[in-house]
Scaffold this motif. Sequence first.
Motif, mmCIF file in Angstrom:
data_model
loop_
_atom_site.group_PDB
_atom_site.id
_atom_site.type_symbol
_atom_site.label_atom_id
_atom_site.label_comp_id
_atom_site.label_asym_id
_atom_site.label_seq_id
_atom_site.Cartn_x
_atom_site.Cartn_y
_atom_site.Cartn_z
ATOM 1 N N PRO A 184 -51.342 -31.717 10.486
ATOM 2 C CA PRO A 184 -51.707 -30.411 9.998
ATOM 3 C C PRO A 184 -51.676 -29.590 11.523
ATOM 4 O O PRO A 184 -51.369 -28.606 11.867
ATOM 5 N N VAL A 185 -53.045 -30.184 12.565
ATOM 6 C CA VAL A 185 -53.274 -30.151 13.437
ATOM 7 C C VAL A 185 -51.386 -29.633 14.261
ATOM 8 O O VAL A 185 -51.307 -28.229 14.970
ATOM 9 N N TYR A 186 -50.929 -30.855 14.629
ATOM 10 C CA TYR A 186 -49.431 -30.318 15.155
ATOM 11 C C TYR A 186 -48.845 -29.559 14.178
ATOM 12 O O TYR A 186 -47.792 -28.989 15.268
ATOM 13 N N HIS A 187 -48.577 -29.629 13.058
ATOM 14 C CA HIS A 187 -48.050 -27.959 12.313
ATOM 15 C C HIS A 187 -48.167 -27.455 12.817
ATOM 16 O O HIS A 187 -46.957 -26.078 13.083
ATOM 17 N N TYR A 188 -49.452 -26.849 12.586
ATOM 18 C CA TYR A 188 -49.611 -25.263 13.189
ATOM 19 C C TYR A 188 -49.651 -25.316 14.352
ATOM 20 O O TYR A 188 -49.938 -24.018 15.368
ATOM 21 N N GLY A 189 -49.757 -25.629 15.665
ATOM 22 C CA GLY A 189 -49.394 -26.468 17.398
ATOM 23 C C GLY A 189 -51.377 -26.038 17.325
ATOM 24 O O GLY A 189 -52.246 -25.780 16.826
ATOM 25 N N THR A 190 -51.081 -27.518 18.367
ATOM 26 C CA THR A 190 -52.536 -28.136 18.371
ATOM 27 C C THR A 190 -53.187 -26.719 19.331
ATOM 28 O O THR A 190 -54.493 -26.433 18.442
ATOM 29 N N ASP A 191 -52.819 -26.536 20.583
ATOM 30 C CA ASP A 191 -53.986 -25.671 21.345
ATOM 31 C C ASP A 191 -54.092 -23.753 20.193
ATOM 32 O O ASP A 191 -55.138 -23.321 19.885
ATOM 33 N N LYS A 192 -53.377 -22.926 19.123
ATOM 34 C CA LYS A 192 -53.721 -22.169 18.336
ATOM 35 C C LYS A 192 -54.437 -22.810 16.884
ATOM 36 O O LYS A 192 -55.075 -21.961 16.805
ATOM 37 N N PHE A 193 -54.378 -24.191 16.990
ATOM 38 C CA PHE A 193 -54.950 -24.596 16.089
ATOM 39 C C PHE A 193 -56.600 -24.537 16.498
ATOM 40 O O PHE A 193 -57.249 -24.028 15.722
ATOM 41 N N PHE A 194 -56.661 -25.133 17.670
ATOM 42 C CA PHE A 194 -57.895 -25.054 17.911
ATOM 43 C C PHE A 194 -58.524 -23.251 18.074
ATOM 44 O O PHE A 194 -59.970 -23.410 17.809
ATOM 45 N N GLU A 195 -57.401 -22.813 19.033
ATOM 46 C CA GLU A 195 -58.142 -21.421 19.386
ATOM 47 C C GLU A 195 -59.103 -20.742 17.779
ATOM 48 O O GLU A 195 -59.629 -19.600 17.695
ATOM 49 N N LYS A 196 -58.246 -20.806 17.116
ATOM 50 C CA LYS A 196 -58.358 -20.412 15.692
ATOM 51 C C LYS A 196 -60.051 -20.441 15.217
ATOM 52 O O LYS A 196 -59.974 -20.019 14.552
ATOM 53 N N ALA A 197 -59.817 -22.681 15.259
ATOM 54 C CA ALA A 197 -60.860 -23.138 14.788
ATOM 55 C C ALA A 197 -61.631 -22.128 15.434
ATOM 56 O O ALA A 197 -63.167 -22.377 14.533
ATOM 57 N N SER A 198 -61.926 -22.184 16.074
ATOM 58 C CA SER A 198 -63.571 -21.969 17.172
ATOM 59 C C SER A 198 -63.428 -20.029 16.831
ATOM 60 O O SER A 198 -64.990 -20.013 16.521
#
Length: 255
Positions: free
Chosen positions: A99-113
């Motif tokens: 799910p993290v790769y599919h979402y885009g790793t950088d984008k995922f962590f940016e949104k999570a933060s």
Amino acid sequence: MSRIYKAFENKKAFIAFLTAGDPDYETSLKNFRAVLEAGADLVEVGIPFSDPIAEGPVIQEADIRALSSGMTTDKVFELVKELRKDFDTPIVFMTYANPVYHYGTDKFFEKASEAGADGIIIPDCPYEERHEFDETAAKYGMDFISMIAPTSEDRIKMIASQAKGFIYVVSSLGVTGVRSEIKTDLSTILSLIKEATDTPAAIGFGISNPEQASKMAQFADGVIVGSAMVKIVAEYGKDAPEKLSDFVKGIKAAI
């Protein structure tokens, strides 16, 4: 440093896991609120996924319920944002690499933060392959939580020495789920961890009642309960918040 340390300050931490969106968004939000109000020291928010390989049937079924109700990763972020309006308790995501790769790793962590998450656990990411997740998490002020299993053996001190936030100690071989008895020599594993780091270590996989929690808390810095809480959601549906509150209070008293 993230706020995860707050969960362990001068106490044994109770870490609660629930699947986001189970059985639906609104009930799930109420469930998380109930758990936080009852005194959970840290909350793991499970991002529903169709192939959660570390999970037993209880959490697999919760993922199916959540996905069937229309839960998405973006809605998980929304849920955490809602919780952050009222709670400062540490929150970490539990998810898988896909799910993290599919979402885009950088984008995922940016949104999570942005949502207010403090860390992430990715059970299917081997220690040796953690760097992309670890570095991107750190970029956005989040901790990549290390897991140590009974099979880690010679790698325990190595993993522990690099750990951030807290260490998730897996109590038993196999997948998540309620266990009547935990036979792993956890005291030895914990002592090896303590030789390598000051990072707190919490035990998860299989803890389902106050008696087990009390026993594990004797030598760990915290206990993690997931499947037993997800079973309450499955059994009581929209009436789960009150039952979850009582459960959390019982575990908290035990540890």
